[in-house]
Design a protein around this motif. Structure first.
Motif, PDB file in Angstrom:
ATOM      1  N   VAL A   1       0.843  -0.856  -0.064  1.00  0.00           N
ATOM      2  CA  VAL A   1      -0.026   0.260  -0.113  1.00  0.00           C
ATOM      3  C   VAL A   1       0.615   1.160  -0.483  1.00  0.00           C
TER       4      VAL A   1
ATOM      5  N   LYS B   1      -4.566   6.895   1.392  1.00  0.00           N
ATOM      6  CA  LYS B   1      -5.394   5.768   2.968  1.00  0.00           C
ATOM      7  C   LYS B   1      -5.701   6.573   4.096  1.00  0.00           C
TER       8      LYS B   1
ATOM      9  N   LEU C   1      -9.024   2.260   1.976  1.00  0.00           N
ATOM     10  CA  LEU C   1      -8.767   3.106   0.981  1.00  0.00           C
ATOM     11  C   LEU C   1      -8.896   3.255   0.235  1.00  0.00           C
TER      12      LEU C   1
END
Length: 156
Positions: free
Chosen positions: A67, A78, A90
């Motif tokens: 991520v 995020k 997300l």
């Protein structure tokens, strides 16, 4: 069953799952894992990090690193959930949406080409068989969770 494994190995190679970068969109190279994350974030609409990690069968630590790379590429945002500050959700950035759509288009084009070499009944048969196989895999406690001593790829 060795024949079954051989068939899946060949399919995996031909489908490109073993490539370091599965997709290129413009100057952006996307790994297979990143592609899966973009797909799930888009499909699940603002999921928590844990939801996507669970869907992909990835431990949260490994998932967090992936991520972070997508955040640095400006493909994912995020955000802390205002209702539960322990949870992070997300979302795709506009660039992430564009990349996800381009990958989706590339994959659909590839599948359309592959299916064009089959009759409509064979296409339906393959899709039905894959659906049955996915259902059977979902029932297994060995292949739908993070790798462990008993899971896919782990020691037996």
């Amino acid at each position: 069953m060795e024949h079954a494994r051989e068939l899946f190995q060949i399919m995996t190679r031909r489908f490109g799952f073993l490539n370091k970068h599965c997709c290129s969109v413009g100057d952006t190279d996307i790994t297979l894992v990143q592609s899966h994350i973009l797909y799930e974030v888009d499909r699940q609409h603002n999921p928590s990090m844990q939801q996507v990690a669970d869907t992909l069968g990835t431990d949260i630590t490994t998932f967090s690193r992936q991520v972070q790379s997508l955040i640095k590429m400006n493909l994912i945002i995020k955000q802390q959930d205002p209702r539960d500050r322990r949870v992070y959700t997300l979302a795709l950035t506009p660039e992430g949406q564009s990349i996800a759509a381009a990958i989706d288009h590339q994959m659909n084009d590839y599948l359309s080409e592959v299916f064009s070499y089959m009759s409509p009944s064979d296409q339906e048969q393959v899709l039905h068989a894959v659906s049955l196989f996915n259902e059977a895999m979902a029932k297994s406690d060995r292949c739908c969770s993070p790798l462990s001593s008993g899971g896919c790829g782990g020691s037996r």
